[in-house]
Design a protein around this motif. Structure first.
Motif, PDB file in Angstrom:
ATOM      1  N   ALA A   1       0.856  -1.194   0.000  1.00  0.00           N
ATOM      2  CA  ALA A   1       0.000   0.000   0.000  1.00  0.00           C
ATOM      3  C   ALA A   1       0.886   1.236   0.000  1.00  0.00           C
ATOM      4  O   ALA A   1       1.749   1.386   0.856  1.00  0.00           O
ATOM      5  CB  ALA A   1      -0.916   0.001   1.214  1.00  0.00           C
ATOM      6  N   PHE A   2       0.691   2.091  -0.986  1.00  0.00           N
ATOM      7  CA  PHE A   2       1.433   3.334  -1.119  1.00  0.00           C
ATOM      8  C   PHE A   2       0.464   4.491  -0.947  1.00  0.00           C
ATOM      9  O   PHE A   2      -0.633   4.465  -1.509  1.00  0.00           O
ATOM     10  CB  PHE A   2       2.061   3.458  -2.516  1.00  0.00           C
ATOM     11  N   THR A   3       0.859   5.506  -0.187  1.00  0.00           N
ATOM     12  CA  THR A   3       0.069   6.734  -0.077  1.00  0.00           C
ATOM     13  C   THR A   3       1.016   7.926  -0.109  1.00  0.00           C
ATOM     14  O   THR A   3       2.185   7.815   0.232  1.00  0.00           O
ATOM     15  CB  THR A   3      -0.761   6.789   1.224  1.00  0.00           C
ATOM     16  N   ALA A   4       0.467   9.063  -0.527  1.00  0.00           N
ATOM     17  CA  ALA A   4       1.232  10.312  -0.493  1.00  0.00           C
ATOM     18  C   ALA A   4       0.296  11.428  -0.058  1.00  0.00           C
ATOM     19  O   ALA A   4      -0.906  11.403  -0.346  1.00  0.00           O
ATOM     20  CB  ALA A   4       1.825  10.636  -1.857  1.00  0.00           C
ATOM     21  N   VAL A   5       0.880  12.400   0.646  1.00  0.00           N
ATOM     22  CA  VAL A   5       0.164  13.601   1.052  1.00  0.00           C
ATOM     23  C   VAL A   5       1.004  14.780   0.609  1.00  0.00           C
ATOM     24  O   VAL A   5       2.220  14.802   0.813  1.00  0.00           O
ATOM     25  CB  VAL A   5      -0.045  13.640   2.592  1.00  0.00           C
ATOM     26  N   CYS A   6       0.366  15.763   0.000  1.00  0.00           N
ATOM     27  CA  CYS A   6       1.073  16.967  -0.422  1.00  0.00           C
ATOM     28  C   CYS A   6       1.359  17.824   0.806  1.00  0.00           C
ATOM     29  O   CYS A   6       0.440  18.211   1.526  1.00  0.00           O
ATOM     30  CB  CYS A   6       0.238  17.747  -1.436  1.00  0.00           C
ATOM     31  N   VAL A   7       2.648  18.072   1.044  1.00  0.00           N
ATOM     32  CA  VAL A   7       3.041  18.889   2.193  1.00  0.00           C
ATOM     33  C   VAL A   7       3.675  20.210   1.745  1.00  0.00           C
ATOM     34  O   VAL A   7       4.421  20.838   2.484  1.00  0.00           O
ATOM     35  CB  VAL A   7       3.992  18.117   3.144  1.00  0.00           C
ATOM     36  N   THR A   8       3.365  20.614   0.514  1.00  0.00           N
ATOM     37  CA  THR A   8       3.851  21.894   0.034  1.00  0.00           C
ATOM     38  C   THR A   8       3.281  22.977   0.921  1.00  0.00           C
ATOM     39  O   THR A   8       2.089  23.005   1.198  1.00  0.00           O
ATOM     40  CB  THR A   8       3.447  22.120  -1.431  1.00  0.00           C
ATOM     41  N   SER A   9       4.158  23.827   1.392  1.00  0.00           N
ATOM     42  CA  SER A   9       3.765  24.819   2.377  1.00  0.00           C
ATOM     43  C   SER A   9       3.945  26.219   1.822  1.00  0.00           C
ATOM     44  O   SER A   9       5.060  26.647   1.562  1.00  0.00           O
ATOM     45  CB  SER A   9       4.615  24.622   3.634  1.00  0.00           C
ATOM     46  N   GLU A  10       2.852  26.887   1.564  1.00  0.00           N
ATOM     47  CA  GLU A  10       2.913  28.293   1.227  1.00  0.00           C
ATOM     48  C   GLU A  10       2.490  29.030   2.489  1.00  0.00           C
ATOM     49  O   GLU A  10       3.317  29.490   3.245  1.00  0.00           O
ATOM     50  CB  GLU A  10       2.030  28.575   0.016  1.00  0.00           C
ATOM     51  N   GLU A  11       1.206  29.101   2.754  1.00  0.00           N
ATOM     52  CA  GLU A  11       0.735  29.602   4.045  1.00  0.00           C
ATOM     53  C   GLU A  11       0.394  28.440   4.963  1.00  0.00           C
ATOM     54  O   GLU A  11       0.491  28.528   6.169  1.00  0.00           O
ATOM     55  CB  GLU A  11      -0.489  30.500   3.843  1.00  0.00           C
ATOM     56  N   ARG A  12      -0.044  27.320   4.384  1.00  0.00           N
ATOM     57  CA  ARG A  12      -0.339  26.093   5.135  1.00  0.00           C
ATOM     58  C   ARG A  12      -0.177  24.933   4.175  1.00  0.00           C
ATOM     59  O   ARG A  12      -0.226  25.107   2.960  1.00  0.00           O
ATOM     60  CB  ARG A  12      -1.747  26.119   5.728  1.00  0.00           C
ATOM     61  N   ASN A  13       0.033  23.736   4.723  1.00  0.00           N
ATOM     62  CA  ASN A  13       0.184  22.560   3.866  1.00  0.00           C
ATOM     63  C   ASN A  13      -1.059  22.348   3.031  1.00  0.00           C
ATOM     64  O   ASN A  13      -2.177  22.564   3.501  1.00  0.00           O
ATOM     65  CB  ASN A  13       0.451  21.309   4.703  1.00  0.00           C
ATOM     66  N   CYS A  14      -0.881  21.903   1.804  1.00  0.00           N
ATOM     67  CA  CYS A  14      -1.997  21.612   0.907  1.00  0.00           C
ATOM     68  C   CYS A  14      -2.877  20.512   1.500  1.00  0.00           C
ATOM     69  O   CYS A  14      -4.079  20.661   1.586  1.00  0.00           O
ATOM     70  CB  CYS A  14      -1.459  21.207  -0.461  1.00  0.00           C
ATOM     71  N   GLY A  15      -2.259  19.382   1.867  1.00  0.00           N
ATOM     72  CA  GLY A  15      -3.004  18.282   2.487  1.00  0.00           C
ATOM     73  C   GLY A  15      -3.710  17.350   1.526  1.00  0.00           C
ATOM     74  O   GLY A  15      -4.358  16.401   1.964  1.00  0.00           O
ATOM     75  N   ALA A  16      -3.602  17.581   0.210  1.00  0.00           N
ATOM     76  CA  ALA A  16      -4.233  16.652  -0.740  1.00  0.00           C
ATOM     77  C   ALA A  16      -3.602  15.275  -0.558  1.00  0.00           C
ATOM     78  O   ALA A  16      -2.391  15.148  -0.383  1.00  0.00           O
ATOM     79  CB  ALA A  16      -4.045  17.139  -2.164  1.00  0.00           C
ATOM     80  N   ALA A  17      -4.427  14.232  -0.591  1.00  0.00           N
ATOM     81  CA  ALA A  17      -3.944  12.876  -0.352  1.00  0.00           C
ATOM     82  C   ALA A  17      -4.300  11.965  -1.523  1.00  0.00           C
ATOM     83  O   ALA A  17      -5.362  12.098  -2.130  1.00  0.00           O
ATOM     84  CB  ALA A  17      -4.547  12.317   0.936  1.00  0.00           C
ATOM     85  N   SER A  18      -3.406  11.042  -1.810  1.00  0.00           N
ATOM     86  CA  SER A  18      -3.583  10.126  -2.934  1.00  0.00           C
ATOM     87  C   SER A  18      -4.601   9.035  -2.655  1.00  0.00           C
ATOM     88  O   SER A  18      -5.126   8.440  -3.589  1.00  0.00           O
ATOM     89  CB  SER A  18      -2.255   9.456  -3.274  1.00  0.00           C
ATOM     90  N   GLY A  19      -4.840   8.742  -1.388  1.00  0.00           N
ATOM     91  CA  GLY A  19      -5.588   7.531  -1.071  1.00  0.00           C
ATOM     92  C   GLY A  19      -4.649   6.347  -1.225  1.00  0.00           C
ATOM     93  O   GLY A  19      -3.477   6.498  -1.585  1.00  0.00           O
ATOM     94  N   THR A  20      -5.124   5.147  -0.969  1.00  0.00           N
ATOM     95  CA  THR A  20      -4.283   3.955  -1.035  1.00  0.00           C
ATOM     96  C   THR A  20      -4.147   3.477  -2.469  1.00  0.00           C
ATOM     97  O   THR A  20      -5.142   3.256  -3.156  1.00  0.00           O
ATOM     98  CB  THR A  20      -4.876   2.828  -0.174  1.00  0.00           C
ATOM     99  N   LEU A  21      -2.899   3.348  -2.906  1.00  0.00           N
ATOM    100  CA  LEU A  21      -2.582   2.831  -4.233  1.00  0.00           C
ATOM    101  C   LEU A  21      -1.710   1.592  -4.047  1.00  0.00           C
ATOM    102  O   LEU A  21      -1.124   1.394  -2.988  1.00  0.00           O
ATOM    103  CB  LEU A  21      -1.854   3.907  -5.048  1.00  0.00           C
ATOM    104  N   HIS A  22      -1.608   0.748  -5.094  1.00  0.00           N
ATOM    105  CA  HIS A  22      -0.933  -0.529  -4.901  1.00  0.00           C
ATOM    106  C   HIS A  22       0.355  -0.700  -5.703  1.00  0.00           C
ATOM    107  O   HIS A  22       0.982  -1.769  -5.626  1.00  0.00           O
ATOM    108  CB  HIS A  22      -1.896  -1.682  -5.158  1.00  0.00           C
TER     109      HIS A  22
END
Length: 70
Positions: free
Chosen positions: A12-33
């Motif tokens: 199970a692979f997941t990613a979360v966008c932690v790009t920080s301008e004023e706050r982290n984006c927080g977009a998440a990939s969900g579970t990928l295989h």
């Protein structure tokens, strides 16, 4: 005892966008295989947003094998 990856279980692979301008984006990939699916999600998110920093988590199911602790 040793641990080995369970060949019958998908990773199970997941990613979360932690790009920080004023706050982290927080977009998440969900579970990928596959790592290719994860890379594709990151590429699509970056194309839409320009965001460059992601936190990745990789999970695997392990099986405990009997034996002496080494």
């Amino acid at each position: 005892m040793t641990t080995v990856p369970d060949a019958l279980a998908l990773p199970a692979f997941t990613a979360v966008c932690v790009t920080s301008e004023e706050r982290n984006c927080g977009a998440a990939s969900g579970t990928l295989h596959t790592s290719d699916e994860l890379t594709r999600w990151i590429a699509e998110h970056r194309a839409q947003t320009g965001h460059q920093h992601y936190e990745q988590t990789v999970r695997a199911i392990l099986r405990a094998e009997p034996g002496a602790w080494q």
